[in-house]
Design an enzyme around this catalytic site. Sequence first.
Site, PDB file in Angstrom:
ATOM      1  CD  GLU A   1      -2.857   1.235   2.299  1.00  0.00           C
ATOM      2  OE1 GLU A   1      -2.901   0.319   3.215  1.00  0.00           O
ATOM      3  OE2 GLU A   1      -3.489   2.197   2.713  1.00  0.00           O
TER       4      GLU A   1
ATOM      5  NE  ARG B   1       3.256  -7.570  10.464  1.00  0.00           N
ATOM      6  CZ  ARG B   1       2.700  -6.691   9.315  1.00  0.00           C
ATOM      7  NH1 ARG B   1       1.769  -7.325   8.887  1.00  0.00           N
ATOM      8  NH2 ARG B   1       3.012  -5.485   9.025  1.00  0.00           N
TER       9      ARG B   1
ATOM     10  CE  LYS C   1       2.917   0.321   5.119  1.00  0.00           C
ATOM     11  NZ  LYS C   1       2.385  -0.187   3.677  1.00  0.00           N
TER      12      LYS C   1
HETATM   13  P1  ATP Z   1       2.315  -2.014   8.030  1.00  0.00           P
HETATM   14  O1  ATP Z   1       1.728  -2.610   9.174  1.00  0.00           O
HETATM   15  O2  ATP Z   1       3.919  -1.697   8.235  1.00  0.00           O
HETATM   16  O3  ATP Z   1       1.510  -0.709   7.277  1.00  0.00           O
HETATM   17  P2  ATP Z   1       1.344  -3.469   5.590  1.00  0.00           P
HETATM   18  O4  ATP Z   1       1.065  -5.245   5.813  1.00  0.00           O
HETATM   19  O5  ATP Z   1      -0.112  -2.670   6.043  1.00  0.00           O
HETATM   20  O6  ATP Z   1       2.458  -3.163   6.926  1.00  0.00           O
HETATM   21  P3  ATP Z   1       1.500  -3.334   3.011  1.00  0.00           P
HETATM   22  O7  ATP Z   1       1.968  -2.168   2.194  1.00  0.00           O
HETATM   23  O8  ATP Z   1       0.222  -3.460   3.000  1.00  0.00           O
HETATM   24  O9  ATP Z   1       1.787  -3.162   4.417  1.00  0.00           O
HETATM   25  O10 ATP Z   1       2.385  -4.650   2.986  1.00  0.00           O
HETATM   26  C1  ATP Z   1       2.634  -5.148   1.558  1.00  0.00           C
HETATM   27  C2  ATP Z   1       3.131  -6.448   1.709  1.00  0.00           C
HETATM   28  O11 ATP Z   1       4.261  -6.938   2.529  1.00  0.00           O
HETATM   29  C3  ATP Z   1       2.058  -7.281   2.130  1.00  0.00           C
HETATM   30  O12 ATP Z   1       1.895  -8.483   1.589  1.00  0.00           O
HETATM   31  C4  ATP Z   1       2.299  -7.730   3.662  1.00  0.00           C
HETATM   32  O13 ATP Z   1       1.907  -8.831   4.083  1.00  0.00           O
HETATM   33  C5  ATP Z   1       3.942  -7.622   3.513  1.00  0.00           C
HETATM   34  N1  ATP Z   1       4.606  -7.281   5.007  1.00  0.00           N
HETATM   35  C6  ATP Z   1       4.486  -6.024   5.552  1.00  0.00           C
HETATM   36  N2  ATP Z   1       4.923  -5.977   6.516  1.00  0.00           N
HETATM   37  C7  ATP Z   1       5.612  -7.378   6.872  1.00  0.00           C
HETATM   38  C8  ATP Z   1       6.311  -8.068   7.774  1.00  0.00           C
HETATM   39  N3  ATP Z   1       6.983  -7.226   8.963  1.00  0.00           N
HETATM   40  N4  ATP Z   1       6.937  -9.087   7.494  1.00  0.00           N
HETATM   41  C9  ATP Z   1       6.609  -9.741   6.570  1.00  0.00           C
HETATM   42  N5  ATP Z   1       5.829  -9.089   5.380  1.00  0.00           N
HETATM   43  C10 ATP Z   1       5.548  -7.976   5.829  1.00  0.00           C
HETATM   44 MG    MG Z   2      -1.535  -3.155   4.416  1.00  0.00          MG
END
Ligand code: ATP
Ligand code: MG
Length: 553
Positions: A34, A260, A270
Amino acid sequence: MAADAPRSNFIRQIIDKDLASGKHSSVHTRFPPEPNGFLHIGHAKSIVLNFGIAEDYQGQCNLRFDDTNPLKEKVDYVNSIQEDVKWLGYTWEGQPRYSSNYFDQLHAYAVELIEKGLAYVDFSSQDEMREMRGTLKEPGKNSPYRDTSVEENLQHFADMTAGKYEEGKAALRAKIDMSSPFMVLRDPVIYRVRFAHHHQTGDKWCVYPMYDFTHCISDALEGITHSLCTLEFQDNRRLYDWVLDNISIDCHPQQIEFSRLNLQYTVMSKRKLNLLVEEGKVSGWDDPRMPTIAGMRRRGYTPSSVREFCHRIGVTKMDNQVEMSMLEACIRDELNHGAPRAMAVIDPVRLVIENYPAGEVEQLQAPNHPNDESMGSREVPFAREIFIEREDFRESANKKYKRLVLDKEVRLRNAYVIKAERVEKDADGNITTIFCSYDPETLGKDPADGRKVKGVIHWVAAEHAKPAEFRLYDRLFQVPNPAAEEDFFSTLNPDSLVVKQGYVEPSMAAAEAEKPFQFERIGYFCADSKDSSAEHLVFNQTVGLRDTWNDEA
Ligand code: ATP
Ligand code: MG
């Protein structure tokens, strides 16, 4: 192409089976960030997994911006994400994709669900919807709008799309099961009203699809075979499958969840990283203390060391907190072999070699790596006045101290053996100059009379050295899991950045930004990509020479 050696995990085993059984003939993955912030080391895990699998199976991996929430997303983030994925060494298939590319199709699928009697417009308030949702122990209640006719729902959704309802007044919900044990299946909202400008679609839409509805359809439209995501989406898989089972679409990707990455002494959400930036706790998303890819790059981490870390932590379904020292070990292992050596003094004290002719300068040859001749050598100027580290001299010391001591000898790295004769101090008793003599017969060889000189210290020639700022970094937080704290700001480490003013050998004036060196006996450093210039050299500490994290524990 990153081309690392493949390492097996449970996801690859599933893929192997799917290929063997003929369920799929090729593999197609995607990385779906995102664009609401910079990528962090957690994303790197997902990138290395998705792109790595595509590479190893000669498949494809898409980069898809999951951009259904226009309020939080920005084009700056879209750009930084592309840069970071490329920096990590990966190439996506074709152009970057956007979920917003599919808004027309998503809208049409929503209409299809309404036509099938599987979706309805709900005018309940958000509070009312929450009330009716029930709890994990109690089933929910049907909304009074649940049984509205298909015709009315089509009209209501058309009105929603035309902007006739205010935000929060109407929402399209999937009609699934208000008593499902899975909360995500209790008639989830799939479309909502948002009068927001979108970075890709402008003002075309005032209704936006929700993540769960968008993600599965985007995957299917792109022909994704294996949709890899993190464990918090485990229950959402039911909705993922329900949507694809109930619309007319042929492709049905398999969602597989993995745990994760959590890293100690930092935060990864984020939202929290954004707070650190907004509140000025760091200099930006690319502050070298941030766990972002941009921050690590600026600090001197290499793409291969970050990928190696992702391989070492592996891919499982187990929740865990990885120690920072594991990440640092990856970069240290690489730099120990690969980083050229140079000399810098970060806390200088003046040293005068009284029997060395004033005005004379010798260009000494210094190897760029002690164990790798192929890395060549460079010239280092040597003269009567030099700087050494303040902590490398003592007026008196026991035998364990293998540096310069009054009346004793030490070797200057790549140069001669010197002996400390006397010191000069200021009114406060601080040493201002150390006076020495040198043995001219000791360049590149031991003293002829067989006397032993144990210690070696580094130095730079006072007149030739370039002044430089050194930024020494430590963990950003004082506790292993700051995210668990009520006020995570209160656990910030006040000493996470220490600035020193010193000198580097002249060759370092041309140091390329982000390319790490080992400053001998100090640590690994690289020139800062933003703040370093010929007039004002700035070096970021990449990592120390040894693992001090575990020493302290
Ligand atoms: P955040 O909580 O940091 O905002 P998010 O999951 O909302 O993280 P996205 O931009 O939606 O962030 O993530 C893109 C991809 O990266 C998704 O497939 C997500 O599962 C993966 N991802 C995000 N954070 C992690 C993490 N800490 N470990 C492994 N994969 C991750
Ligand atoms: Mg997300």
